[in-house]
Design an enzyme around this catalytic site. Structure first.
Site, PDB file in Angstrom:
ATOM      1  N   THR A 187       0.864  -1.179   0.000  1.00  0.00           N
ATOM      2  CA  THR A 187       0.000   0.000   0.000  1.00  0.00           C
ATOM      3  C   THR A 187       0.902   1.230   0.000  1.00  0.00           C
ATOM      4  O   THR A 187       2.087   1.127   0.317  1.00  0.00           O
ATOM      5  CB  THR A 187      -0.883   0.036   1.261  1.00  0.00           C
ATOM      6  OG1 THR A 187      -0.013   0.081   2.389  1.00  0.00           O
ATOM      7  CG2 THR A 187      -1.771  -1.188   1.361  1.00  0.00           C
ATOM      8  N   GLU A 332      -5.590  -4.069  -1.412  1.00  0.00           N
ATOM      9  CA  GLU A 332      -6.008  -5.251  -0.652  1.00  0.00           C
ATOM     10  C   GLU A 332      -7.040  -6.100  -1.391  1.00  0.00           C
ATOM     11  O   GLU A 332      -7.419  -7.165  -0.912  1.00  0.00           O
ATOM     12  CB  GLU A 332      -6.597  -4.797   0.697  1.00  0.00           C
ATOM     13  CG  GLU A 332      -5.572  -4.235   1.675  1.00  0.00           C
ATOM     14  CD  GLU A 332      -5.308  -2.734   1.498  1.00  0.00           C
ATOM     15  OE1 GLU A 332      -5.651  -2.199   0.431  1.00  0.00           O
ATOM     16  OE2 GLU A 332      -4.766  -2.123   2.429  1.00  0.00           O
ATOM     17  N   LYS A 429     -15.515  16.656   8.979  1.00  0.00           N
ATOM     18  CA  LYS A 429     -16.536  16.659  10.031  1.00  0.00           C
ATOM     19  C   LYS A 429     -16.799  18.098  10.436  1.00  0.00           C
ATOM     20  O   LYS A 429     -15.972  18.736  11.038  1.00  0.00           O
ATOM     21  CB  LYS A 429     -16.061  15.820  11.212  1.00  0.00           C
ATOM     22  CG  LYS A 429     -15.985  14.361  10.827  1.00  0.00           C
ATOM     23  CD  LYS A 429     -15.433  13.475  11.912  1.00  0.00           C
ATOM     24  CE  LYS A 429     -15.109  12.127  11.310  1.00  0.00           C
ATOM     25  NZ  LYS A 429     -13.703  11.968  10.970  1.00  0.00           N
ATOM     26  N   TRP A 434     -21.142  15.138   8.523  1.00  0.00           N
ATOM     27  CA  TRP A 434     -20.100  14.804   7.570  1.00  0.00           C
ATOM     28  C   TRP A 434     -20.306  15.537   6.250  1.00  0.00           C
ATOM     29  O   TRP A 434     -21.410  15.536   5.701  1.00  0.00           O
ATOM     30  CB  TRP A 434     -20.113  13.300   7.254  1.00  0.00           C
ATOM     31  CG  TRP A 434     -19.556  12.460   8.339  1.00  0.00           C
ATOM     32  CD1 TRP A 434     -18.969  12.896   9.493  1.00  0.00           C
ATOM     33  CD2 TRP A 434     -19.535  11.031   8.371  1.00  0.00           C
ATOM     34  NE1 TRP A 434     -18.585  11.817  10.243  1.00  0.00           N
ATOM     35  CE2 TRP A 434     -18.918  10.665   9.579  1.00  0.00           C
ATOM     36  CE3 TRP A 434     -19.957  10.034   7.497  1.00  0.00           C
ATOM     37  CZ2 TRP A 434     -18.723   9.333   9.934  1.00  0.00           C
ATOM     38  CZ3 TRP A 434     -19.768   8.718   7.856  1.00  0.00           C
ATOM     39  CH2 TRP A 434     -19.158   8.366   9.065  1.00  0.00           C
TER      40      TRP A 434
HETATM   41  P1  ADP Z   1      -3.778   4.304  -1.628  1.00  0.00           P
HETATM   42  O1  ADP Z   1      -4.751   5.274  -2.251  1.00  0.00           O
HETATM   43  O2  ADP Z   1      -3.625   4.459  -0.163  1.00  0.00           O
HETATM   44  O3  ADP Z   1      -2.522   4.172  -2.409  1.00  0.00           O
HETATM   45  P2  ADP Z   1      -4.964   2.124  -2.965  1.00  0.00           P
HETATM   46  O4  ADP Z   1      -4.256   2.524  -4.175  1.00  0.00           O
HETATM   47  O5  ADP Z   1      -5.021   0.722  -2.555  1.00  0.00           O
HETATM   48  O6  ADP Z   1      -4.432   2.879  -1.734  1.00  0.00           O
HETATM   49  O7  ADP Z   1      -6.372   2.761  -3.128  1.00  0.00           O
HETATM   50  C1  ADP Z   1      -7.523   2.282  -2.523  1.00  0.00           C
HETATM   51  C2  ADP Z   1      -8.452   3.410  -2.206  1.00  0.00           C
HETATM   52  O8  ADP Z   1      -8.708   4.218  -3.343  1.00  0.00           O
HETATM   53  C3  ADP Z   1      -9.807   2.937  -1.778  1.00  0.00           C
HETATM   54  O9  ADP Z   1      -9.808   2.542  -0.429  1.00  0.00           O
HETATM   55  C4  ADP Z   1     -10.657   4.166  -2.035  1.00  0.00           C
HETATM   56  O10 ADP Z   1     -10.568   5.084  -0.977  1.00  0.00           O
HETATM   57  C5  ADP Z   1     -10.013   4.767  -3.240  1.00  0.00           C
HETATM   58  N1  ADP Z   1     -10.772   4.422  -4.443  1.00  0.00           N
HETATM   59  C6  ADP Z   1     -10.535   3.442  -5.323  1.00  0.00           C
HETATM   60  N2  ADP Z   1     -11.424   3.466  -6.334  1.00  0.00           N
HETATM   61  C7  ADP Z   1     -12.259   4.493  -6.085  1.00  0.00           C
HETATM   62  C8  ADP Z   1     -13.397   5.050  -6.744  1.00  0.00           C
HETATM   63  N3  ADP Z   1     -13.836   4.564  -7.890  1.00  0.00           N
HETATM   64  N4  ADP Z   1     -14.003   6.102  -6.167  1.00  0.00           N
HETATM   65  C9  ADP Z   1     -13.568   6.620  -5.010  1.00  0.00           C
HETATM   66  N5  ADP Z   1     -12.502   6.159  -4.340  1.00  0.00           N
HETATM   67  C10 ADP Z   1     -11.855   5.114  -4.864  1.00  0.00           C
END
Ligand code: ADP
Length: 527
Positions: A187, A332, A429, A434
């Site tokens: 991540t 994940e 918040k 929210w």
């Molecule tokens: P990070 O952004 O921490 O690098 P990831 O690349 O694994 O982690 O991204 C996952 C996160 O991206 C999700 O938990 C969500 O918050 C966001 N995400 C993924 N797809 C979408 C979407 N279509 N719309 C909004 N948020 C999204």
């Protein structure tokens, strides 16, 4: 007592995807833009041979089953060969995000126990900075021919082509346990150190099949697919596997991800399907608008990684006849966990229904399941065959009552349609209520002069937090605060309207194309 099914127990393996692709669609093309030189072009069968040469080379280097091979590379054909050669031979392909801070990069290379690291020539300076901190890496390999392999002081760097050249292109893929690790991705580590997700062969094979389904990306041998989503992050949503599965032509864009370069490649290779994060499409649309261009073959695009604004979905549909499929997933979840397809921009702006194999539910702070009424918001929990159960080398399970807590806040309606409202760490918040930063960004981007928008919460003595809007104007377009706020007042609840707008030239975008709100918070949260 249930009866035992009498089916063969054949494992679902990455090597099986390669063999299927090479045998059934061997003549299908893979086109790749390289760091140096012209486009590279070859067929599935050629790729399979070189993947086998790599597997033999790894054997010759003495890398045992379960050893980890890192990569710091763009979407290109040698990286693809590594996807198959490394995992197929029982090792683990650890894709690293080159835009991580060098300290974090060294951390993940060490944490994953990478023994060999493959890198693109572009990243030579990064390798120079990181290598001294990664003493267990036995070999650094440049994904290049010998002529374009850089010398790095104090390091023995081999060229990938030299490494595999002496090896046979015959290889007996081992019959691995389908639950064994095939690939590893960390991540991005916006909070604390990055955490590793070890994808099993089975997870990849199932997820790659799912990506091809008609309601997901609908990939067949009639399509030409250009994954803009990087191969260093979440397996490029499993598209490098899905295309071999489906026999689709694969176009890899290499390091050039600006609007003009992508457009040229889409046109010259007659790309029909693409996939990437919204920021990439914003750059592409700007290029099309400025130069009055249209697509001649592109007809579908998968977007995800962050919310795709409704206005942009409508623009793709109406002005460019490109159908948008909007998905949600995370490191994940191996690849795509939900997908919104069909039904117009209002529907597609939501993140969609879960794909087969993935279950969703919402919970409140006490873990109680919340109603699927499309209104009640709660933390999104997921469960399924390709969802993480435990982070790499972690002592504890990542699950709560058998479900993975995503850290995303969502609603789900009675039909199963899920909508991400925010990330728990981004939600604002204000006065005990929210405010969704995503909804505000979507409202702002609908203004015709806005190229990009981001919203963060800033401290407020009265309301606890208030939204602050950042706007990048489109080139040569005027827009002032009063007009922006008046535009928002028409579209969101009055108390959601930000108190201030900061006009900026660019927004900080991370390695996976998402706006780095952390950076904005650090800089502006005390305003
Ligand atoms: P990070 O952004 O921490 O690098 P990831 O690349 O694994 O982690 O991204 C996952 C996160 O991206 C999700 O938990 C969500 O918050 C966001 N995400 C993924 N797809 C979408 C979407 N279509 N719309 C909004 N948020 C999204």
């Amino acid at each position: 007592m249930s009866l035992v099914g009498k089916m063969m127990d054949r494992p679902l393996l990455v090597s099986a995807i390669l063999e299927h692709g090479a045998h059934q669609y061997g003549e299908q093309e893979i086109v790749s833009r390289e760091t140096h030189g012209p486009l590279h072009r070859y067929r599935f069968v050629d790729m399979a041979k070189r993947a086998k040469q790599l597997a033999n080379a790894l054997d010759a280097m003495g890398l045992k089953a379960g050893s980890v091979v890192g990569s710091i590379a763009w979407n290109n054909y040698r990286h693809l060969e590594a996807y198959y050669g490394v995992s197929g031979s029982g090792r683990v392909m650890h894709t690293c995000n080159p835009r991580l801070h060098p300290d974090q990069l060294a951390y993940i290379i060490n944490h994953a126990d990478d023994e060999v690291v493959l890198f693109d020539a572009t990243f030579a300076p990064l390798i120079k900075a990181v290598a001294p901190h990664c003493p267990q890496v036995k070999q650094w390999v440049c994904l290049s021919d010998a002529a374009n392999t850089p010398q790095i002081e104090g390091l023995d760097v081999k060229s990938f082509d030299d490494l595999i050249a002496p090896q046979s292109d015959q290889y007996e893929w081992p019959d691995l346990d389908e639950k064994s690790g095939a690939a590893l991705c960390y991540t991005s580590g916006t909070t604390g150190n990055p955490k590793g997700v070890m994808y099993a062969h089975r997870a990849i094979a199932l997820s790659a099949l799912s990506a091809c389904l008609p309601n997901v990306l609908s990939i067949s041998s009639e399509e030409t697919v250009l994954p803009v989503v990087p191969m260093f992050h979440i397996n490029a949503w499993c598209l490098p596997y899905a295309c071999l599965n489906a026999g689709a032509k694969l176009v890899l864009p290499g390091p050039k991800l600006d609007g003009a370069s992508l457009y040229d490649l889409m046109e010259s290779e007659k790309v029909t399907i693409s996939a990437g994060v919204p920021t990439i499409w914003m750059g592409l649309i700007q290029h099309l608008e400025q130069n009055k261009l249209k697509f001649s073959t592109m007809h579908r695009t998968g977007v995800g990684g962050s919310a795709m604004p409704k206005a942009l979905i409508a623009k793709f549909n109406d002005d460019y006849q490109v159908e948008v499929r909007h998905g949600w997933g995370m490191t994940e979840t191996t690849a795509i966990a939900t997908m919104s397809s069909f039904g117009g921009p209002d529907r597609v702006a939501k993140q969609g229904k879960s794909v087969f194999g993935v279950e969703l539910k919402l919970v409140d702070d006490d873990g109680n399941t919340l109603p699927r009424d499309g209104v009640t918001q709660g933390e999104l929990m997921v469960r399924g065959q390709w969802i993480v159960s435990q982070y790499h080398k972690a002592e504890k399970s990542a699950l709560v009552d058998g479900w993975f807590p995503t850290g995303d806040i969502a609603t789900i309606d009675a039909s199963g349609m899920m909508q991400i409202r925010d990330r728990t760490k981004d939600v604002i918040k204000s006065g005990g209520e929210w405010i969704s930063s995503i909804d505000l960004e979507n409202a702002a981007i609908a203004h015709p002069h806005v190229a990009m928008a981001a919203v963060i919460g800033v401290k407020d003595p009265k309301w606890d937090e208030r939204p602050l809007l950042f706007v990048v104007r489109k080139p040569e377009k005027a827009l002032e605060k009063a007009e922006m706020l008046a535009f928002l007042e028409q579209r969101v609840a009055k108390w959601w309207v930000p108190d201030d707008v900061v006009f900026v030239d660019t927004l900080p975008v991370g390695g996976t194309g998402k706006v780095q709100k952390n950076e904005l918070r650090l800089k502006y949260s005390k305003q």
